[in-house]
Design a protein around this motif. Structure first.
Motif, PDB file in Angstrom:
ATOM      1  N   VAL A 274      -8.540   0.106  -3.140  1.00  0.00           N
ATOM      2  CA  VAL A 274      -7.116   0.271  -3.468  1.00  0.00           C
ATOM      3  C   VAL A 274      -6.904   0.146  -4.967  1.00  0.00           C
ATOM      4  O   VAL A 274      -6.117   0.904  -5.567  1.00  0.00           O
ATOM      5  CB  VAL A 274      -6.269  -0.761  -2.690  1.00  0.00           C
TER       6      VAL A 274
ATOM      7  N   LEU B 160       1.148   3.999  -2.769  1.00  0.00           N
ATOM      8  CA  LEU B 160       0.098   4.990  -2.998  1.00  0.00           C
ATOM      9  C   LEU B 160       0.087   6.078  -1.931  1.00  0.00           C
ATOM     10  O   LEU B 160      -0.754   6.973  -1.965  1.00  0.00           O
ATOM     11  CB  LEU B 160      -1.273   4.299  -3.026  1.00  0.00           C
ATOM     12  N   HIS B 161       1.014   5.997  -0.969  1.00  0.00           N
ATOM     13  CA  HIS B 161       1.017   6.954   0.141  1.00  0.00           C
ATOM     14  C   HIS B 161       1.770   8.239  -0.189  1.00  0.00           C
ATOM     15  O   HIS B 161       2.784   8.226  -0.901  1.00  0.00           O
ATOM     16  CB  HIS B 161       1.669   6.334   1.374  1.00  0.00           C
TER      17      HIS B 161
ATOM     18  N   ASN C 240       1.619  11.900 -13.785  1.00  0.00           N
ATOM     19  CA  ASN C 240       2.225  10.864 -12.953  1.00  0.00           C
ATOM     20  C   ASN C 240       3.006   9.867 -13.807  1.00  0.00           C
ATOM     21  O   ASN C 240       2.604   9.529 -14.919  1.00  0.00           O
ATOM     22  CB  ASN C 240       1.146  10.121 -12.158  1.00  0.00           C
TER      23      ASN C 240
ATOM     24  N   PHE D 117      -1.509  12.035  -4.887  1.00  0.00           N
ATOM     25  CA  PHE D 117      -0.825  10.782  -5.195  1.00  0.00           C
ATOM     26  C   PHE D 117       0.682  11.003  -5.197  1.00  0.00           C
ATOM     27  O   PHE D 117       1.158  12.114  -5.479  1.00  0.00           O
ATOM     28  CB  PHE D 117      -1.221  10.264  -6.584  1.00  0.00           C
TER      29      PHE D 117
ATOM     30  N   ALA E 129      -4.337   6.992  -9.781  1.00  0.00           N
ATOM     31  CA  ALA E 129      -2.963   7.499  -9.710  1.00  0.00           C
ATOM     32  C   ALA E 129      -2.225   7.258 -11.021  1.00  0.00           C
ATOM     33  O   ALA E 129      -1.485   8.127 -11.515  1.00  0.00           O
ATOM     34  CB  ALA E 129      -2.222   6.827  -8.558  1.00  0.00           C
TER      35      ALA E 129
ATOM     36  N   GLU F 138       0.823  -1.217   0.000  1.00  0.00           N
ATOM     37  CA  GLU F 138       0.000   0.000   0.000  1.00  0.00           C
ATOM     38  C   GLU F 138       0.859   1.270   0.000  1.00  0.00           C
ATOM     39  O   GLU F 138       0.421   2.341  -0.434  1.00  0.00           O
ATOM     40  CB  GLU F 138      -0.915  -0.021   1.232  1.00  0.00           C
TER      41      GLU F 138
ATOM     42  N   THR G 183      -8.072   3.307  -6.587  1.00  0.00           N
ATOM     43  CA  THR G 183      -7.134   4.375  -6.231  1.00  0.00           C
ATOM     44  C   THR G 183      -5.855   4.268  -7.052  1.00  0.00           C
ATOM     45  O   THR G 183      -5.324   5.280  -7.549  1.00  0.00           O
ATOM     46  CB  THR G 183      -6.795   4.309  -4.727  1.00  0.00           C
ATOM     47  N   ALA G 184      -5.339   3.052  -7.215  1.00  0.00           N
ATOM     48  CA  ALA G 184      -4.131   2.853  -8.032  1.00  0.00           C
ATOM     49  C   ALA G 184      -4.386   3.241  -9.479  1.00  0.00           C
ATOM     50  O   ALA G 184      -3.521   3.846 -10.141  1.00  0.00           O
ATOM     51  CB  ALA G 184      -3.686   1.393  -7.940  1.00  0.00           C
TER      52      ALA G 184
ATOM     53  N   TYR H 290       3.445   6.754 -12.864  1.00  0.00           N
ATOM     54  CA  TYR H 290       2.957   5.382 -12.615  1.00  0.00           C
ATOM     55  C   TYR H 290       2.364   4.748 -13.866  1.00  0.00           C
ATOM     56  O   TYR H 290       2.350   3.529 -14.011  1.00  0.00           O
ATOM     57  CB  TYR H 290       1.912   5.382 -11.498  1.00  0.00           C
TER      58      TYR H 290
ATOM     59  N   LEU I  69       4.234  -1.900  -7.604  1.00  0.00           N
ATOM     60  CA  LEU I  69       3.015  -1.421  -8.267  1.00  0.00           C
ATOM     61  C   LEU I  69       2.277  -2.572  -8.958  1.00  0.00           C
ATOM     62  O   LEU I  69       1.049  -2.687  -8.859  1.00  0.00           O
ATOM     63  CB  LEU I  69       3.376  -0.341  -9.288  1.00  0.00           C
TER      64      LEU I  69
END
Length: 529
Positions: free
Chosen positions: A446, A369-370, A459, A392, A453, A366, A449-450, A461, A406
């Motif tokens: 989650v 994503l912090h 980003n 993000f 992001a 996790e 949310t990923a 990612y 990831l």
């Protein structure tokens, strides 16, 4: 069907319509006939008033006699409920669920909820349960089954929920009772938490704290957690019995699960006595304790993950790109894999344990994503309003360990949802609403949310997580099918598990809206270019 001129006593008490069916019912109303109750027409108002006066007088005389005898006879004992109140608990239960149905529900609990989440071992002999632990019986029959399984009307089901919570509160708070039975009754009401449609009842988080504090006061928590001074004379004589050890481990599971879900610091951390109880259950316990011990082990690992990665210390930020962080992640992954490898062959295929395995892995990863300011977003409730849309992590480059993390978090989210989709709906309803269903919501939260992001244009990612890899449409379809199957067993959604699965639709709606906005953005960007 015709309306009576005067309602029967039961319908009058519930203030509902009293309908008499065919003559085959012998003059009884349909509700009394369905619930196997004696259908007695209510007395006229003046007669009822007189009856109420006489009942009040009888109650006052009984209270006077009880007060008179209290100087020589203890009113309650540390081991259980007062005898008079035990009769009152059974009267409340018997007025709503016939004895024959109670026996059926005890068997249902043993074969479903009790075997799927074996935190309480309930004897199969109904007479023994009624004599030894009536409060636990009330909690089990009220909380662990749907109102459909109870065979009660929804109004009666709600009334049972309210009465159960009222009695628990009165015993624990009002009278200061302490007993192993009450701890177990609180745990059942915690794990399979229910709330009536009208009125406010205690939340599962309040019940957890009451259960844990009472367990400590009874002396079953080991030497490092000392009982309060006021509870000195309430401690169990046999605080190390099999039942006491099982109950204390169940308290640990409840407290630890609550902590990681709400992201609040652990109030009962793992210690040497927990380990002794675990070894004792593995060596001397019942067959069902084999599963409980594995649930305890993975719960302890999740607590360790939380401690090492600071998941419940919201003010502390752990940088995922730090070399030491990835070393910690690798160590924790190895521990979870080692736990999975040692699961006894007899339960190695348990879908419940498979879900917990992947949930533990999501907690480990996790961190990707912090940010220093969004950690509180990963606490229940897992609803669209908590998705940190703009907050993000945006590293300038993706390192190989970060890329692996990831990819791993997406894979484990998929695994949780796929495993849940393959489970028997009856098993899902038997699992505790306090922790199983929220874990499914957590995995979907989650994953969404990923995805948000990774699809942020600013980003990096998106370099290793393309939109197609999330397969969110596939996941929500699976959950929609599961939800429909659960609703077929619990159409009135009397269990929180049904409500939690139904809430996955909120994340689906948010995802659809987000994708529509993203497509418009991409279309405009193409036109501009």
């Amino acid at each position: 069907m015709r309306r009576r001129n005067r309602a029967c006593e039961e319908c009058h008490r519930l203030k509902i319509k009293c309908d008499v069916g065919s003559a085959l019912l012998g003059g009884a109303c349909e509700r009394c006939n369905r619930n196997n109750l004696e259908c007695v027409p209510a007395a006229p108002r003046l007669q009822r008033d007189r009856i109420n006066e006489l009942e009040t007088l009888v109650q006052e005389l009984r209270s006077a006699l009880r007060d008179q005898s209290s100087s020589t006879t203890p009113s309650r004992s540390p081991g259980g409920l007062v005898e008079g109140h035990s009769h009152s608990v059974l009267s409340i239960l018997d007025a709503r669920i016939p004895l024959s149905k109670q026996q059926d529900l005890v068997r249902l609990f043993a074969h479903h909820a009790g075997s799927a989440w074996p935190v309480v071992c309930l004897p199969m002999d109904l007479d023994r349960i009624r004599a030894k632990c009536p409060m636990l019986l009330l909690s089990v029959l009220t909380c662990s089954v749907t109102h459909e399984a109870q065979g009660t009307d929804l109004d009666v089901h709600d009334e049972l929920v309210r009465e159960t919570m009222h009695i628990l509160g009165d015993e624990v708070i009002g009278k200061g009772q302490r007993s192993l039975e009450l701890v177990q009754a609180l745990l059942v009401a915690t794990f399979w938490n229910k709330v009536a449609r009208r009125g406010q009842q205690a939340s599962c988080y309040q019940l957890i704290q009451l259960a844990a504090d009472m367990a400590i006061d009874l002396g079953i928590a080991g030497p490092s957690l000392r009982p309060s001074a006021a509870s000195y004379f309430s401690q169990l004589k046999d605080a190390t019995s099999l039942g006491a050890r099982r109950t204390w481990l169940a308290c640990f599971v409840a407290v630890s699960t609550s902590s990681i879900s709400t992201r609040r610091p652990h109030t009962v951390t793992w210690n040497g006595y927990h380990h002794l109880c675990l070894e004792y259950l593995e060596d001397q316990g019942e067959p069902s304790d084999i599963l409980l011990c594995q649930i305890v082990r993975i719960t302890q690992l999740i607590q360790e993950i939380s401690n090492h990665l600071g998941l419940c210390q919201l003010e502390n930020y752990v940088d995922v790109n730090d070399h030491g962080t990835f070393a910690t992640i690798k160590t924790l992954k190895n521990k979870v894999d080692a736990w999975a490898a040692q699961i006894p062959i007899s339960i190695a295929s348990s879908q419940t344990l498979i879900v917990w395995h992947h949930v533990a892995m999501i907690h480990i990863h996790e961190l990707v994503l912090h940010t220093p300011t969004n950690k509180a977003s990963f606490a229940a409730p897992f609803i669209p309003g908590r998705i940190p849309v703009k907050d993000f992590p945006k590293p300038p480059s993706i390192t190989p360990p970060l890329k692996q993390a990831l990819i791993a978090i997406v894979q484990h989210c998929h695994a949780v949802i796929s495993t849940a989709a393959e489970m028997d709906p009856a098993l899902i309803l038997s699992l505790p609403s306090m922790c199983f269903a929220p874990n499914i919501l957590y995995a979907l939260f989650v994953l969404v949310t990923a995805m948000a992001a990774a699809t942020d244009p600013a980003n990096t990612y998106g370099q290793c997580l393309p939109k197609e890899c999330f397969r969110i449409e596939e996941c929500v379809l699976k959950l929609r099918i599961v939800t429909a199957s659960i609703k077929a067993l619990d159409p009135m959604m009397s269990c929180f598990t049904t409500r939690f699965f139904d809430a996955t639709g909120w994340l689906e709606e948010w995802y659809n809206d987000y994708i529509a906005i993203l497509r418009r953005y991409e279309t405009n960007l193409t036109i501009q270019n």
